[in-house]
Design a protein around this motif. Structure first.
Motif, PDB file in Angstrom:
ATOM      1  N   GLU A  73       1.422  -4.671  23.665  1.00  0.00           N
ATOM      2  CA  GLU A  73       2.012  -4.963  22.635  1.00  0.00           C
ATOM      3  C   GLU A  73       2.268  -5.802  22.507  1.00  0.00           C
ATOM      4  O   GLU A  73       2.489  -6.526  21.689  1.00  0.00           O
ATOM      5  CB  GLU A  73       2.560  -3.944  22.196  1.00  0.00           C
ATOM      6  N   LEU A  83       0.348  -8.789  22.314  1.00  0.00           N
ATOM      7  CA  LEU A  83      -0.070  -8.965  21.683  1.00  0.00           C
ATOM      8  C   LEU A  83       0.797 -10.324  20.809  1.00  0.00           C
ATOM      9  O   LEU A  83       0.511 -12.003  20.470  1.00  0.00           O
ATOM     10  CB  LEU A  83      -0.722  -7.894  20.523  1.00  0.00           C
ATOM     11  N   ASP A  84       1.983  -9.477  20.814  1.00  0.00           N
ATOM     12  CA  ASP A  84       2.814 -10.370  20.281  1.00  0.00           C
ATOM     13  C   ASP A  84       3.048 -12.041  20.772  1.00  0.00           C
ATOM     14  O   ASP A  84       3.796 -13.077  20.194  1.00  0.00           O
ATOM     15  CB  ASP A  84       4.171  -9.785  19.585  1.00  0.00           C
ATOM     16  N   GLN A 130       1.061 -13.847  22.186  1.00  0.00           N
ATOM     17  CA  GLN A 130      -0.071 -14.864  22.077  1.00  0.00           C
ATOM     18  C   GLN A 130      -0.252 -15.016  20.585  1.00  0.00           C
ATOM     19  O   GLN A 130      -0.658 -15.806  20.068  1.00  0.00           O
ATOM     20  CB  GLN A 130      -1.547 -13.953  22.235  1.00  0.00           C
ATOM     21  N   ALA A 131       0.724 -14.041  19.499  1.00  0.00           N
ATOM     22  CA  ALA A 131       0.922 -14.077  18.248  1.00  0.00           C
ATOM     23  C   ALA A 131       1.885 -15.454  18.040  1.00  0.00           C
ATOM     24  O   ALA A 131       1.753 -15.752  17.011  1.00  0.00           O
ATOM     25  CB  ALA A 131       0.625 -13.347  17.470  1.00  0.00           C
ATOM     26  N   GLY A 132       2.139 -15.488  18.924  1.00  0.00           N
ATOM     27  CA  GLY A 132       3.777 -16.192  18.413  1.00  0.00           C
ATOM     28  C   GLY A 132       4.573 -16.085  18.008  1.00  0.00           C
ATOM     29  O   GLY A 132       5.645 -16.521  17.413  1.00  0.00           O
TER      30      GLY A 132
END
Lengths: 252, 263
Positions: free
Chosen positions: A159, A162-163, A165-167
């Motif tokens: 997780e 994922l964050d 990558q999301a910035g």
């Protein structure tokens, strides 16, 4: 009829308690040490090592997949007998459980977006948002040594990626090998890189990853220590390590 | 039970209570704003009642956890979302207050609020629709006969009557939303459960954090339930069966007069 159905239902419960000699708590969201395949099978370095150790001890083992932030309580309450989940040996954890000798050691590092120009010092990270897995040495390390950082806590390492990558976070700090093989070398990790050097503070990081057992379980601790030595000597450890890594994961 | 570590973590739990209450109250309020037109449209088979029906169907048909995950981790996977104003305030707003309250999908807090509001809106719409459907025809006919136009009938008679009848279910929805808000803790928000998990993780214990969280949720729930009982007592008075007065030499056969029993 009703009674028959009830009996069948109870039998269903009973069969879940298998007759394995040992139950091993593993995690499953920390590639390449442990991950769940699309077919639902749990695989990885930790799992292979666990199986090898069980083989060396001549015992049958069952892997119990457990959430990271409940894994020590699960051991203490007897849901499993040992934790093989890349758990770093620390003084703080030793208050709750006993550890074997290390079975591997790899340093902690930061990752961030390539070319973001971040510096891995407390001053350089001031005001930045950093993701860590909840209940890890990396959380303790960040809280202890990087007071100016805004910390985001995740249930799993995946997780946090994922964050990143999301910035939503500027950086993630965790075990360098887990991040290298589990993220940077995958498609998802394109455009991200390590920054700064290895982070090692004896007060936080300890001597490496060990196997946790209950405090009163000295016999199992001794047996596991012997099994680690055995698979190191027999070459089985090296064979497993070579499957995953192109360097010596045991460390010096 | 180790009470020392709970006491030491008290500031963290206090912050958690604030975040939980803040999120729950805002989600319920935004949900209400969504539910009002949705319920009216559904009840009166308005022009968009199929759209509202689909919205209610989807958000009541899927778990809140899945909705929250999809909004938080799902939407952030798309580059066009991340390069749009959905992700952050437009640059020309600078440091103005508007930039500070911009509903950005980058923030976990906004994602939680959006998911919770949409979810609660669907449930509230269904509750309100139920309330609208049990308003007696006589009340509407009475309102019409007084010469009220349709919008006045809705505003002055239909909605207040429906809202009162929906009160008990509303109390339930508030409690459900409060308990549902624990989902926030899986997207990095340090609400009450988040504080409990952090306590557990920090001290390698299983119960202390969860039990403290449970006690806090229970206290808030009881406060909500108590408050609603007071509100219901006030606003549903006209629906209550009035206590039968047996004072004086009233004939037993007339005891029901004034109550509902003789109707």
């Amino acid at each position: 009829m009703k009674r028959l159905v009830l009996a069948a239902a109870l039998a269903g419960f009973a069969t879940t308690a298998t007759a394995a000699d040992l139950k091993i708590c593993v995690e499953g969201a920390y590639p390449p040490f442990s991950e769940v395949t699309p077919s639902g099978e749990i695989v990885g370095f930790d799992i292979d090592i666990a199986n090898a150790l069980c083989g060396a001890m001549g015992k049958s083992c069952e892997m119990v997949q457990t959430e990271w932030d409940g894994i020590i309580p699960a051991l203490i309450e007897g849901k499993c007998d040992a934790i093989i989940a890349s758990m770093s040996i620390t003084e703080e954890r030793k208050k709750a459980v006993d550890f074997t000798e290390k079975y591997y050691y790899t340093p902690a590092k930061f990752i961030g977006r390539e070319g973001a120009g971040l510096s891995d010092t407390p001053e350089g990270m001031k005001g930045k948002v950093v993701g860590v897995q909840r209940g890890t040495i990396h959380q303790d390390y960040m809280e202890g040594k990087f007071p100016g950082v805004e910390l985001r806590l995740y249930g799993t390492q995946d997780e946090a990626y994922l964050d990143l990558q999301a910035g939503r976070v500027d950086a993630v700090v965790a075990d360098s090998v887990a991040m290298d093989y589990g993220f940077l070398r995958t498609d998802a990790g394109k455009g991200f890189a390590f920054f700064g050097g290895d982070h090692y503070d004896p007060a936080f990081h300890g001597p490496g990853a060990g196997i946790a057992v209950r405090k009163d379980d000295d016999a199992l601790e001794a047996a596991l220590n012997k099994a680690i030595k055995d698979i190191r000597a027999s070459g089985e450890y090296t064979a497993i390590a070579n499957k995953y890594f192109d360097f010596d994961v045991y460390g010096s | 039970m180790n009470f020392e570590i709970i006491a030491a973590a008290w500031p963290m739990f206090a912050k958690g209570v604030w975040i939980t209450l803040h999120l729950t109250v805002l989600a319920l309020a935004v949900g209400f704003v969504i539910a009002l037109p949705a319920a009216l449209s559904l009840h009166q088979k308005g022009r968009f009642h199929r759209v509202w029906g689909a919205y209610v169907y989807v958000f009541r048909g899927t778990p809140l956890l899945v909705q929250t995950y999809l909004i938080y981790y799902g939407l952030s996977q798309f580059d066009w979302v991340r390069s749009s104003y959905l992700w952050g305030a437009p640059a020309f707003l600078g440091d103005s207050w508007l930039a500070g309250v911009w509903p950005s999908l980058k923030s976990a807090w906004w994602c939680a609020l959006i998911a919770f509001s949409l979810n609660s809106g669907a449930y509230q719409a269904e509750i309100l629709r139920g309330g609208l459907s049990v308003v007696p025809k006589g009340e509407i006919e009475g309102a019409k006969s007084l010469g009220l136009n349709p919008s006045q009938v809705t505003r002055l008679v239909l909605l207040p009557s429906a809202l009162r009848r929906a009160l008990p279910q509303y109390g339930n929805e508030i409690v459900f939303m409060l308990h549902g808000s624990v989902v926030a803790s899986v997207i990095t928000i340090q609400d009450i459960l988040g504080a409990g998990r952090t306590l557990n993780a920090r001290h390698y214990v299983a119960y202390e954090g969860f039990l403290t969280a449970a006690a806090l949720y229970m206290a808030i729930t009881f406060a909500v339930v108590w408050a609603f009982r007071q509100v219901e007592r006030r606003y549903l008075r006209h629906l209550n069966i009035r206590p039968v007065r047996t004072k004086g030499a009233q004939a037993p056969g007339l005891a029901g007069i004034g109550g509902v029993a003789l109707r």
